[in-house]
Design an enzyme around this catalytic site. Sequence first.
Site, PDB file in Angstrom:
ATOM      1  N   CYS A 204      -6.771   0.683  -3.741  1.00 19.08           N
ATOM      2  CA  CYS A 204      -8.136   0.504  -4.240  1.00 19.08           C
ATOM      3  C   CYS A 204      -8.452   1.312  -5.484  1.00 19.08           C
ATOM      4  O   CYS A 204      -9.513   1.125  -6.085  1.00 19.08           O
ATOM      5  CB  CYS A 204      -9.146   0.845  -3.143  1.00 19.08           C
ATOM      6  SG  CYS A 204      -9.323   2.627  -2.838  1.00 19.08           S
TER       7      CYS A 204
ATOM      8  N   ASP B 118      11.784   6.803 -26.097  1.00 16.60           N
ATOM      9  CA  ASP B 118      10.584   7.627 -26.148  1.00 16.60           C
ATOM     10  C   ASP B 118      10.830   8.945 -25.418  1.00 16.60           C
ATOM     11  O   ASP B 118      11.106   8.957 -24.223  1.00 16.60           O
ATOM     12  CB  ASP B 118       9.433   6.849 -25.493  1.00 16.60           C
ATOM     13  CG  ASP B 118       8.103   7.575 -25.545  1.00 16.60           C
ATOM     14  OD1 ASP B 118       8.071   8.738 -25.990  1.00 16.60           O
ATOM     15  OD2 ASP B 118       7.099   6.978 -25.140  1.00 16.60           O
TER      16      ASP B 118
ATOM     17  N   CYS C  15      -6.311   7.906   1.486  1.00 19.01           N
ATOM     18  CA  CYS C  15      -7.309   7.534   0.486  1.00 19.01           C
ATOM     19  C   CYS C  15      -8.702   7.902   0.990  1.00 19.01           C
ATOM     20  O   CYS C  15      -9.039   7.675   2.148  1.00 19.01           O
ATOM     21  CB  CYS C  15      -7.230   6.036   0.193  1.00 19.01           C
ATOM     22  SG  CYS C  15      -8.464   5.487  -1.012  1.00 19.01           S
TER      23      CYS C  15
ATOM     24  N   CYS D 129     -10.670   4.057   1.103  1.00 19.18           N
ATOM     25  CA  CYS D 129     -10.255   2.897   1.900  1.00 19.18           C
ATOM     26  C   CYS D 129      -9.359   3.379   3.028  1.00 19.18           C
ATOM     27  O   CYS D 129      -9.216   4.582   3.250  1.00 19.18           O
ATOM     28  CB  CYS D 129      -9.558   1.850   1.024  1.00 19.18           C
ATOM     29  SG  CYS D 129      -7.868   2.266   0.531  1.00 19.18           S
TER      30      CYS D 129
ATOM     31  N   CYS E 254      -5.107   6.021  -5.208  1.00 20.76           N
ATOM     32  CA  CYS E 254      -4.706   5.032  -4.211  1.00 20.76           C
ATOM     33  C   CYS E 254      -4.263   3.745  -4.893  1.00 20.76           C
ATOM     34  O   CYS E 254      -5.031   3.154  -5.663  1.00 20.76           O
ATOM     35  CB  CYS E 254      -5.887   4.751  -3.290  1.00 20.76           C
ATOM     36  SG  CYS E 254      -5.598   3.423  -2.117  1.00 20.76           S
TER      37      CYS E 254
END
Length: 409
Positions: free
Chosen positions: A200, A333, A213, A216, A197
């Site tokens: 949170c 990269d 989530c 939350c 999430c």
Amino acid sequence: MTQLPLRAQLASALGRSAATLSRMTGRGDGSVIGGRVGLLLEPDLLRQLARDRKLALVSATNGKTTTTRLITSALLELGEVATNAFGANMPAGHVSALSQHKSAPYGVLEVDEKYLPEVLATTGAGVVCLMNLSRDQMDRAAEIWLLAQKWRKALSGKPTHVIANCDDPLVTWGASTAAKVTWVAGGQRWKEDSWCCPECGGPLDRKDADWACRECTFHRPEPQWVVDDDSAIDPRGQRWLLDIQLPGQANRSNAVMALAVAEAFGLPVDRALPRLREVTSVAGRYTTVEREGRHARLLLAKNPAGWLEAFDVADPQLPIILSVNAQGPDGRDTSWLWDVDYRILRGRPVFVTGERRLDLALRLDVADVPFTLCGTFSEALAMQPPGRVDVIANYTAFQQIRSEFGRAV
């Protein structure tokens, strides 16, 4: 439209001249140098060029150029549209696009994810289209959670109408501070960057397309638009067969995002959809080029999510050429290659080329995918029997292949 101040007119004119010279001398399409010259002479040129226009900004990790093209095609139903068709998606490219179409009342600008806050603040665009966020250019791009956070701050308090993909939790979080959001269930095939999430940090529970989530209240919003296989379902519940010429589920999702943006401009689906069906190729993507009886279809894939979508489009019955570079626009990269599951290529002839072909060859070897290593794209193509072949290349490798065919694709 309000006439530009004299300094801005001069900057815009000299920028257009620089762009024309760049094209005439074969140095490029002029979409960057023209804007750079204009901004050098008038740093506030983008703001002045954007004034009095109805603008849409399009941002995502994957699909920006295609969706920009689809939206532009739809809005041509309303009038002239200024757009950065060749993917120059930073302020210099935006200045060039708006300068080339001085009188266009509409504008559709593809915007690099990192530049979206700056471009939104400068242009005051009325509509923003946000589709997906995933890892990309890992040596220089900001961490994608930070990008989503910057989107949140940029949209907070603005009157902008946001069209956002509610199937991507990071996009949902980034868009949720906007004053007005139209949610589109556009799908999310690549989920490896959104298991936690963003609000949170707790785990996200997923069931089919839904997500929420566990710790939350952050959850998937209810969509107004839905991509349902080969159809779009609009906010009134009406189903529209997309029947577009661009291949794959990702492009059907792009098309529904475009329809939602078009409706935000007041253009109904029955007028926008026929325009989307006219688009057959986007800056060379999905084009087929021919050489000595070999017909190569060009697919672009720049990151793990993009490769997953390219595999969805590629024909499993055909040989496939893979080409990877690691120049500046690609990101230096190449470790992201290890995030791509190449096992889907087992059982078909695979040919590997590009400047970083050894990096890709090692990745394929570990995945137990047999391949043939080739020094150049021409060598790889010459090894094919007459007939069709698919080509997947990352950004600069893709452009090199286009240049080899005169960029007439």
